[in-house]
Each structure stands twice: as structure tokens, then as C-alpha cells.
Scaffold this active site. Structure first.
Site, PDB file in Angstrom:
ATOM      1  N   ASP A   1       0.821  -1.207   0.000  1.00  0.00           N
ATOM      2  CA  ASP A   1       0.000   0.000   0.000  1.00  0.00           C
ATOM      3  C   ASP A   1       0.859   1.263   0.000  1.00  0.00           C
ATOM      4  O   ASP A   1       1.961   1.269   0.540  1.00  0.00           O
ATOM      5  CB  ASP A   1      -0.892  -0.035   1.262  1.00  0.00           C
ATOM      6  CG  ASP A   1      -2.008   0.983   1.195  1.00  0.00           C
ATOM      7  OD1 ASP A   1      -2.280   1.505   0.105  1.00  0.00           O
ATOM      8  OD2 ASP A   1      -2.603   1.250   2.255  1.00  0.00           O
ATOM      9  N   GLY A   2       0.332   2.330  -0.594  1.00  0.00           N
ATOM     10  CA  GLY A   2       0.981   3.636  -0.520  1.00  0.00           C
ATOM     11  C   GLY A   2       1.552   4.115  -1.842  1.00  0.00           C
ATOM     12  O   GLY A   2       2.204   5.163  -1.896  1.00  0.00           O
TER      13      GLY A   2
ATOM     14  N   ARG B   1      -4.933  -1.210   9.478  1.00  0.00           N
ATOM     15  CA  ARG B   1      -6.096  -2.071   9.231  1.00  0.00           C
ATOM     16  C   ARG B   1      -5.685  -3.342   8.500  1.00  0.00           C
ATOM     17  O   ARG B   1      -4.625  -3.405   7.892  1.00  0.00           O
ATOM     18  CB  ARG B   1      -7.111  -1.344   8.344  1.00  0.00           C
ATOM     19  CG  ARG B   1      -7.743  -0.118   8.936  1.00  0.00           C
ATOM     20  CD  ARG B   1      -8.852   0.393   8.028  1.00  0.00           C
ATOM     21  NE  ARG B   1      -8.315   0.916   6.768  1.00  0.00           N
ATOM     22  CZ  ARG B   1      -7.919   2.176   6.602  1.00  0.00           C
ATOM     23  NH1 ARG B   1      -7.980   3.015   7.600  1.00  0.00           N
ATOM     24  NH2 ARG B   1      -7.454   2.573   5.443  1.00  0.00           N
TER      25      ARG B   1
ATOM     26  N   SER C   1      -7.415  -5.829  -4.752  1.00  0.00           N
ATOM     27  CA  SER C   1      -8.550  -6.312  -3.973  1.00  0.00           C
ATOM     28  C   SER C   1      -9.830  -6.213  -4.796  1.00  0.00           C
ATOM     29  O   SER C   1      -9.872  -5.531  -5.818  1.00  0.00           O
ATOM     30  CB  SER C   1      -8.696  -5.503  -2.684  1.00  0.00           C
ATOM     31  OG  SER C   1      -9.337  -4.276  -2.953  1.00  0.00           O
TER      32      SER C   1
ATOM     33  N   ASN D   1     -10.784  -2.714  -5.478  1.00  0.00           N
ATOM     34  CA  ASN D   1      -9.973  -1.870  -6.358  1.00  0.00           C
ATOM     35  C   ASN D   1     -10.626  -1.596  -7.714  1.00  0.00           C
ATOM     36  O   ASN D   1     -10.206  -0.696  -8.445  1.00  0.00           O
ATOM     37  CB  ASN D   1      -8.575  -2.473  -6.573  1.00  0.00           C
ATOM     38  CG  ASN D   1      -7.698  -2.354  -5.333  1.00  0.00           C
ATOM     39  OD1 ASN D   1      -6.767  -3.122  -5.150  1.00  0.00           O
ATOM     40  ND2 ASN D   1      -8.006  -1.401  -4.459  1.00  0.00           N
ATOM     41  N   TRP D   2     -11.679  -2.356  -8.048  1.00  0.00           N
ATOM     42  CA  TRP D   2     -12.413  -2.111  -9.298  1.00  0.00           C
ATOM     43  C   TRP D   2     -13.065  -0.743  -9.290  1.00  0.00           C
ATOM     44  O   TRP D   2     -13.409  -0.206 -10.336  1.00  0.00           O
ATOM     45  CB  TRP D   2     -13.486  -3.184  -9.515  1.00  0.00           C
ATOM     46  CG  TRP D   2     -12.932  -4.549  -9.748  1.00  0.00           C
ATOM     47  CD1 TRP D   2     -12.945  -5.599  -8.875  1.00  0.00           C
ATOM     48  CD2 TRP D   2     -12.295  -5.033 -10.935  1.00  0.00           C
ATOM     49  NE1 TRP D   2     -12.343  -6.694  -9.432  1.00  0.00           N
ATOM     50  CE2 TRP D   2     -11.937  -6.384 -10.700  1.00  0.00           C
ATOM     51  CE3 TRP D   2     -11.974  -4.460 -12.168  1.00  0.00           C
ATOM     52  CZ2 TRP D   2     -11.289  -7.167 -11.651  1.00  0.00           C
ATOM     53  CZ3 TRP D   2     -11.319  -5.249 -13.117  1.00  0.00           C
ATOM     54  CH2 TRP D   2     -10.981  -6.577 -12.845  1.00  0.00           C
TER      55      TRP D   2
ATOM     56  N   ARG E   1       2.314  -4.183   6.943  1.00  0.00           N
ATOM     57  CA  ARG E   1       1.513  -3.191   6.229  1.00  0.00           C
ATOM     58  C   ARG E   1       2.218  -1.837   6.250  1.00  0.00           C
ATOM     59  O   ARG E   1       2.289  -1.181   7.286  1.00  0.00           O
ATOM     60  CB  ARG E   1       0.114  -3.060   6.818  1.00  0.00           C
ATOM     61  CG  ARG E   1      -0.643  -1.931   6.126  1.00  0.00           C
ATOM     62  CD  ARG E   1      -2.113  -2.098   6.052  1.00  0.00           C
ATOM     63  NE  ARG E   1      -2.638  -1.282   4.953  1.00  0.00           N
ATOM     64  CZ  ARG E   1      -3.912  -1.162   4.643  1.00  0.00           C
ATOM     65  NH1 ARG E   1      -4.798  -1.814   5.348  1.00  0.00           N
ATOM     66  NH2 ARG E   1      -4.289  -0.420   3.638  1.00  0.00           N
TER      67      ARG E   1
ATOM     68  N   ARG F   1     -11.726   2.005  -8.612  1.00  0.00           N
ATOM     69  CA  ARG F   1     -10.790   3.071  -8.985  1.00  0.00           C
ATOM     70  C   ARG F   1     -11.071   3.567 -10.409  1.00  0.00           C
ATOM     71  O   ARG F   1     -11.767   2.905 -11.162  1.00  0.00           O
ATOM     72  CB  ARG F   1      -9.355   2.538  -8.890  1.00  0.00           C
ATOM     73  CG  ARG F   1      -8.982   2.267  -7.449  1.00  0.00           C
ATOM     74  CD  ARG F   1      -7.537   1.918  -7.350  1.00  0.00           C
ATOM     75  NE  ARG F   1      -7.168   1.676  -5.971  1.00  0.00           N
ATOM     76  CZ  ARG F   1      -5.951   1.300  -5.585  1.00  0.00           C
ATOM     77  NH1 ARG F   1      -5.009   1.118  -6.473  1.00  0.00           N
ATOM     78  NH2 ARG F   1      -5.693   1.103  -4.320  1.00  0.00           N
TER      79      ARG F   1
END
Ligand code: V0D
Length: 253
Positions: free
Chosen positions: A30-31, A204, A75, A78-79, A198, A81
Site C-alpha cells: 500500500d501507498g 487495518r 482487492s 480496487n475495481w 503493512r 478506482r
């Protein structure tokens, strides 16, 4: 910082005697978007930079003897986006595998997928299938990509499969145990992660490996994934070993 004063940098020299390398490490990559934004770059530049990190971390994990590396790549959420970004992301497995597959084969690494690849574009599926086929006889580290993956979806999928088995009379309800249930997850047969990393400051689980993370040590850092270095990975492993030492000898159960 645990790395402070370590002149040798990351490496087996920092291993606490008798403490094990985590067998299974999971990472939420992430990021990337935030990294790009900070530099006034398009989000896709962040994903590219994230792929360079991925390359280095795969190599390092393999080097120190991790048996399974599970990566959250895309994930089911993510669709949502922007379409352009989704399209770009869908081409990344192809790009990654085009560049990396020969090296993965050479390093005896096994590529695996957890999730629902059937919903992905045909080209993406083809690239993934090639990677699975060409590495399935390898015997080294398992590189497990969570792709179009959601933890709750995975659990529901397992429940449906189990119910169908019961419906056909091949299984009785009394036979359903935690042990059996686990076999119906995408990750069926793999040991649970020992360590979850993470980056990027989010604290999370975000629907990643919900069932499998029940007893996993969690490790968070503010460092964004494109800035994540093998030193950070090593620090996470070291912290994991320190926690093991603290709780070692006392059964967790
Ligand atoms: C972007 C940083 C490799 C995180 C790494 C579409 C976000 C680069 C794969 C990959 C992504 C997936 C399956 C496979 C082989 C490689 C990948 C996505 C994003 C999701 F079999 N990098 N990578 N998949 N990024």
C-alpha cells in the site's frame, strides 16, 4: 530503531540466535498512489515504483529463507478506482512476469494466485497462467499473489463449496471442523502467515486473509511501499523474532 548501530546492514548477522525466520510473510503493498501524489506524479508512476520494490523484496525474502510470501496486489474493492488506473493495473502482472519470470524460474520460485482470476481480462489471465505453469514444478519459495481477492468473499466461497458437498451427501455437517474449513479457502493447505507487514501508515487488515491472520504478528510502518527497502523487511523480521523471544516458551493457546 532496531537497525541503529548495525554496521553490517541487513543480513544473517542480525539474526537472534536460535530464532526462526517467519515461514510465511504477508504484505499489503500500500501507498503507491500517495507516493506519486507527493511527487506530483500520476498514480501509475507510483505503481511502477511499487513494482521495483516488489522485485527487491521478493529477492530478499527468498535470500533469507522465507517459505511463502503472500502479496496483496488487487482487492475486489480496487475495481472502484478510475478505469484508466484499473486498466493500467491489469497490465502490471504481464509486465512483471515478462521481466521477472526467467529470474523466478532460475531461483526455483513457485508462483501462485489466491482470488478470483476468472473475472480478469483474458490477457492478464493468460500471463498469470503462463507463470503458474512454468513455475509449478519448482520447489523453492512460494510467491503468492492475492489478485482480485477479498477475505470475506473467500470465506463465503468456502462456505458455498462446503454446502454443495453436504447437499450432494458427500459430507456431513458434523465433519466440518476448522481444519476441514481451512482446506476450502483459496490458500488451502498453506500454513497461516506468521507475520503481516503493512506499510503506508494504515492500521487495518482491509479484508486481507481474514481467516488466516487469526494468530499472525502484525507489523506496521509509515513508510510508503515504493520507499520500502529490504532494511524495513529485515526490521519487521527482527521485531517478529523479539516478540517470539518475549512470548516464547509460553503457549499462545
Ligand atoms: C501495483 C506494487 C505484480 C503494488 C507492485 C493488478 C501495486 C506492482 C503483480 C502480479 C501490481 C500479479 C499477479 C501475478 C504476477 C504479478 C501485480 C497488481 C499490481 C494488481 F501472477 N505487481 N503487481 N499485480 N503492482
Amino acid at each position: 530503531m532496531t537497525m541503529a548501530g548495525n554496521k553490517r546492514g541487513p543480513g544473517p548477522g542480525r539474526l537472534i540466535a536460535g530464532k526462526k525466520i517467519p515461514r510465511h510473510v504477508a504484505i499489503i503493498m500500500d501507498g503507491n498512489g500517495r507516493w506519486a501524489k507527493k511527487r506530483y506524479l500520476p498514480r501509475i508512476a507510483g505503481h511502477r515504483a511499487g513494482m521495483r520494490t516488489l522485485r527487491k523484496i521478493v529477492d530478499f525474502a527468498n535470500e533469507i529463507g522465507v517459505e511463502i510470501l503472500s502479496l496483496y496486489a488487487f482487492s475486489t474493492e480496487n475495481w472502484k478506482r478510475p478505469p484508466g488506473e484499473v486498466e493500467f493495473l491489469m497490465r502490471l502482472p504481464e509486465e512483471y512476469l515478462y521481466k521477472e519470470l526467467p529470474l523466478l524460474i532460475e531461483k526455483n520460485i513457485v508462483v501462485r494466485i489466491i482470488g478470483e482470476p476468472a473475472q480478469l481480462p483474458a490477457r492478464t489471465q493468460k500471463a498469470i497462467k503462463t507463470a503458474l505453469d512454468k513455475t509449478q514444478k519448482n520447489t523453492g519459495m512460494i510467491l503468492n499473489f492475492a489478485f482480485n481477492y477479498g477475505g470475506r468473499t473467500e470465506i463465503v466461497h468456502a462456505v458455498k463449496t462446503l454446502c454443495a458437498e453436504v447437499g450432494r451427501g458427500r459430507l456431513s455437517v458434523d465433519e466440518i471442523t476448522e481444519n476441514l474449513f481451512e482446506k476450502y479457502l483459496y490458500s488451502g493447505g498453506m500454513p497461516d502467515p506468521d507475520l503481516l507487514i503493512r506499510p503506508s501508515g494504515e492500521l487495518r487488515i482491509s479484508n486481507f486473509l481474514l481467516w488466516q491472520l487469526a494468530y499472525t504478528e502484525l507489523w506496521f510502518t509509515d513508510v510508503l511501499w515504493p520507499d520500502f527497502k529490504k532494511e524495513h523487511f529485515w526490521e519487521a523480521v527482527l521485531d517478529y523474532q523479539l516478540r517470539e523471544r518475549r512470548f516464547g516458551g509460553v503457549s499462545k493457546f
